[in-house]
Structures are given as structure tokens and as C-alpha cells.
Scaffold this motif. Structure first.
Motif, PDB file in Angstrom:
ATOM      1  N   HIS A  49      -0.427  -5.392 -19.704  1.00 41.48           N
ATOM      2  CA  HIS A  49      -1.520  -4.650 -20.351  1.00 41.48           C
ATOM      3  C   HIS A  49      -1.461  -4.885 -21.851  1.00 41.48           C
ATOM      4  N   ARG A  66       0.833  -1.213   0.000  1.00 43.60           N
ATOM      5  CA  ARG A  66       0.000   0.000   0.000  1.00 43.60           C
ATOM      6  C   ARG A  66       0.868   1.263   0.000  1.00 43.60           C
ATOM      7  N   ARG A 113       0.752   3.532  -3.781  1.00 42.59           N
ATOM      8  CA  ARG A 113      -0.259   4.587  -3.745  1.00 42.59           C
ATOM      9  C   ARG A 113       0.081   5.695  -4.743  1.00 42.59           C
ATOM     10  N   GLU A 114      -0.872   6.548  -5.005  1.00 43.27           N
ATOM     11  CA  GLU A 114      -0.670   7.704  -5.883  1.00 43.27           C
ATOM     12  C   GLU A 114       0.218   8.712  -5.168  1.00 43.27           C
ATOM     13  N   ASP A 126       0.698  -1.453 -10.774  1.00 42.38           N
ATOM     14  CA  ASP A 126       1.574  -0.706 -11.689  1.00 42.38           C
ATOM     15  C   ASP A 126       2.451   0.279 -10.932  1.00 42.38           C
ATOM     16  N   LYS A 127       1.872   0.923  -9.930  1.00 41.44           N
ATOM     17  CA  LYS A 127       2.654   1.906  -9.160  1.00 41.44           C
ATOM     18  C   LYS A 127       3.730   1.208  -8.315  1.00 41.44           C
ATOM     19  N   TYR A 141      -4.258   0.972 -20.839  1.00 38.65           N
ATOM     20  CA  TYR A 141      -3.395   1.057 -19.651  1.00 38.65           C
ATOM     21  C   TYR A 141      -4.016   2.027 -18.665  1.00 38.65           C
ATOM     22  N   SER A 142      -4.434   1.491 -17.523  1.00 40.80           N
ATOM     23  CA  SER A 142      -4.990   2.314 -16.457  1.00 40.80           C
ATOM     24  C   SER A 142      -4.285   1.922 -15.177  1.00 40.80           C
ATOM     25  N   PRO A 143      -3.230   2.637 -14.791  1.00 42.39           N
ATOM     26  CA  PRO A 143      -2.378   2.210 -13.672  1.00 42.39           C
ATOM     27  C   PRO A 143      -3.141   2.108 -12.360  1.00 42.39           C
ATOM     28  N   ASP A 144      -2.908   1.007 -11.673  1.00 39.61           N
ATOM     29  CA  ASP A 144      -3.475   0.812 -10.353  1.00 39.61           C
ATOM     30  C   ASP A 144      -2.345   0.545  -9.372  1.00 39.61           C
ATOM     31  N   ILE A 145      -2.642  -0.009  -8.223  1.00 40.37           N
ATOM     32  CA  ILE A 145      -1.640  -0.199  -7.187  1.00 40.37           C
ATOM     33  C   ILE A 145      -0.499  -1.104  -7.649  1.00 40.37           C
TER      34      ILE A 145
END
Length: 400
Positions: free
Chosen positions: A120, A72, A76-77, A130-131, A124-128
């Protein structure tokens, strides 16, 4: 909080206990999103203390719960509040701490190994996930970019870590990348590159630049005469070269390389019917004239005292008499006489005499003569008016 941590106005000694206290308070009250903000700031200010705060709160053993919390944290962003042009001036102590970066690289590979990275195929829709992948790459690339002995040792330690054995090739690749980058020459900034190129190709716009250009050309051509593969200096080293030969060679080569900046005239008649060996006229009339006087110092008819006096009697008093003649270059060459005499190994006959001139009653070699001539040039220049100056250029062609 990110702005405060990255600013250097507040001492890390003041910020560190404040950030660590607030991180601990946020963890105890289960406000994890707030805790990550405090922890991020603490990593920026005092990386070692930040990792101690993490292990104090969640332990140093990677249990499923601590892995989930760390995921987490890295997934996170993370918005940035700094401008790219100011980033180099910001505080980021984590980027220079190889030991903590090594610990974070290991943690990210344990918590989120590359096998977990999403693939992907279209959108491409980055989520946790990808981050987390990006953060793992960031820690490893930042460690490699340090280029220090500590970074190299950290990569070596990661490569032999039993818990990361399946990623050994990745760390060895980063190690090789660090070594290659460390031995690569730094890229010149644009301003330095422009200044360097201008020193060779830029048309002179002042007397100082014109003087420096001509001196650079004279010196470079003499270096070529001395060391060029075709051995054009052999004529002088064999004792057959004269002042006329070196004057003609020098003037011809200068026309080849400097025609766009100046014109070279041999033995042009100047004030009071004097004739310098070379007279160099700038293409820009405002930059004036330069006179070059050439002497083969090893010729027998020149005494040491006479060679020194010529700076005053020829260059200063005659060739630089006109207002536009602001520079005199005194070119002294030693053609055939080496530093020590050359003796035939069998017959004992002297093949080449060593250079020797008498200056003020003392015998000097070529280097000693040049030293005395340069002192005289400095003294004469100090007596000249305006922007006039006499400089000495020398070349020893007797030895390669």
C-alpha cells in the motif's frame, strides 16, 4: 459461538463433538461462512480435532480449490467480542498448542506466501489479502511466544521443511527470538516493583517497618565491612580491632545511609544510668527507640555463658526498660579467630587460634555460639511485654 467457545464453563469434551458436527454439516450444505465460524470455535476448544476436521472435509493435499477455501478462512473479517482485561481468563487452546500452530504456519505460508502480500503506497483499506497476511503473522508470532521446547522444535522443523526452504531465514530469526526471550528475566509487575522499592526507600510508618529498616541497614553494613574491596575488616581480622572500633564504624556509616529516617547516638545514657553502644531514634517519635549492643565475641574476657546472659541482663533488663525502647539488636562479631587454627607451614607455629568458647561446659565454635545466642533471644523475647523483641545479628570477619 465465539463467546461459548472461549468461556470455560462448558467442558471441551462436550463442545468438541458438537462443534465438529456442525462444521461438517455446514460444509456439506455449502454454507462456508457458517462453517468458518464453527471451525474457529473448534480451533479455540480443541485445535488438533479442528485440523482433523479440516483435512477430513478438504483433504491434506493443497489443491487450488482447497487453497482458495483456506484463504477465505484466514482472510475473512473476524470481530472480537472480548474485553482486553478479560482476555487472559478466556479459553484459547490454540495459543498453547505448538504442533497445530506449526501446521497452521506451514499452511498459511503455502496458501499465501509473503510474495503475495499487497503493498500500500497511500490509502490502506484491508481486504482478504491483508487479513491473510495478518493471520499468517499471528500464527507464527503465537508459536514463537510460547517459548517452550515444543515451540523450538516446531520452528526447527519449519526451517528444514523442503516446501518452505525459501522462508528458512524467517523461521531461523523467530527461533533466535524465542531463545533470547526465554532467557530474559520476567518483567516485574508494577505492584511487586513498588513493594520492592518501598522496602529500601519508603519511610517506615510502623514499629515493624522501622525495626526491619534498621536491621536491614545493620546487616548490609556488616556485609560491606566483611567483603568490601577496600578490606576495612582487616583491622579486626588482624586482631587489632576492638568493640569501640566496630561501634564507631557502624554508627558513622548508619548516619550516612539512614539520616532521613533516624538519628544514631553512641552510648547515650538511658534508664538507670545505662549506656547502650548505639541508640537509634526514629525521626517519627511514634516509632520509638532501638538499642544496639555490640560484642567482639573473640575477645578473651568474654566467656560463652556471659555472652549469652547479656541478652537478658543488658538488653532486656537495662536498655529496653523504657516503654519506648521496643527493640534490642545484639550484634556479635568474630574478628580474628577463624573456624580452624592457622599454622605456619614451615615452623609449625600457631598464627591464629581457632574460635572457641565454652557454653554450659561444652566448647563451641562461632556458629555454635550464635545458635545458642539466638535460642536465648527467642526465649527472652517471649517474656517481654507489648511489642518488644530481641534479635541477634552476627558477622564473622575472620575469613574472607
Amino acid at each position: 459461538m465465539s463467546l461459548v467457545a472461549r468461556a470455560s464453563t462448558i467442558s471441551s469434551m462436550i463442545l468438541t463433538p458438537f462443534l465438529r458436527q456442525n462444521f461438517t454439516a455446514a460444509v456439506l450444505s455449502f454454507r462456508m461462512s457458517d462453517a468458518w465460524i464453527w471451525l474457529d470455535a473448534l480451533f479455540c476448544v480443541e485445535p488438533a480435532s479442528a485440523w482433523i476436521a479440516w483435512t477430513t472435509a478438504f483433504g491434506d493435499h493443497w489443491s487450488p480449490s482447497s487453497k482458495a477455501l483456506f484463504l477465505r478462512f484466514i482472510g475473512r473479517e473476524m470481530p472480537t467480542f472480548s474485553r482486553a482485561e478479560e482476555r487472559d481468563a478466556e479459553r484459547d487452546n490454540l495459543a498453547t498448542d505448538a504442533e497445530v500452530l506449526r501446521t497452521l504456519v506451514k499452511a498459511t505460508y503455502v496458501v499465501w506466501p509473503p510474495a503475495n502480500d499487497p503493498i500500500h503506497e497511500d490509502v490502506y483499506s484491508p481486504d482478504i489479502a491483508d487479513k491473510a497476511k495478518s493471520k499468517r503473522s499471528y500464527f507464527l508470532n503465537t508459536l514463537t511466544a510460547l517459548g517452550s521446547d515444543q515451540a523450538l522444535a516446531s520452528l526447527d522443523a519449519l526451517a528444514v521443511d523442503p516446501g518452505l526452504i525459501q522462508h528458512r531465514d524467517t523461521f531461523l530469526y523467530q527461533r533466535d527470538k524465542l531463545v533470547r526471550t526465554s532467557v530474559r528475566r520476567d518483567v516485574l509487575p508494577a505492584s511487586v516493583a513498588i513493594a520492592f522499592l518501598n522496602s529500601f526507600s519508603k519511610a517506615p510508618t510502623s514499629i515493624e517497618e522501622f525495626r526491619a529498616l534498621v536491621k536491614r541497614h545493620l546487616t548490609a553494613l556488616l556485609e560491606k565491612l566483611h567483603h568490601f574491596d577496600d578490606d576495612e575488616g582487616f583491622l579486626f581480622r588482624s586482631g587489632r580491632g576492638t568493640e569501640d572500633d566496630i561501634r564507631n564504624w557502624q554508627s558513622g556509616r548508619m548516619r550516612e545511609i539512614g539520616a532521613q529516617h533516624y538519628e544514631v547516638i553512641r552510648e547515650q545514657e538511658v534508664a538507670v544510668e545505662n549506656r547502650p553502644d548505639l541508640r537509634i531514634h526514629s525521626r517519627n517519635p511514634e516509632l520509638g527507640l532501638i538499642s544496639v549492643e555490640i560484642k567482639m565475641a573473640d575477645e578473651a574476657h568474654w566467656t560463652g555463658d556471659t555472652l549469652i546472659d547479656k541478652i537478658q541482663t543488658q538488653l532486656a533488663d537495662q536498655y529496653m526498660f523504657e516503654n519506648g525502647s521496643h527493640t534490642g539488636f545484639y550484634l556479635l562479631a568474630n574478628g580474628a579467630n577463624p573456624r580452624v587454627k592457622v599454622i605456619h607451614p614451615k615452623t609449625g607455629a600457631v598464627l591464629r587460634k581457632a574460635f572457641a568458647k565454652r557454653v554450659a561446659g561444652k566448647t563451641v565454635n562461632f556458629l555454635g555460639l550464635i545458635e545458642q545466642v539466638k535460642l536465648k533471644a527467642v526465649a527472652v523475647s517471649a517474656t517481654l511485654s507489648g511489642n518488644k523483641v530481641v534479635e541477634v545479628i552476627s558477622v564473622d570477619l575472620s575469613e574472607r
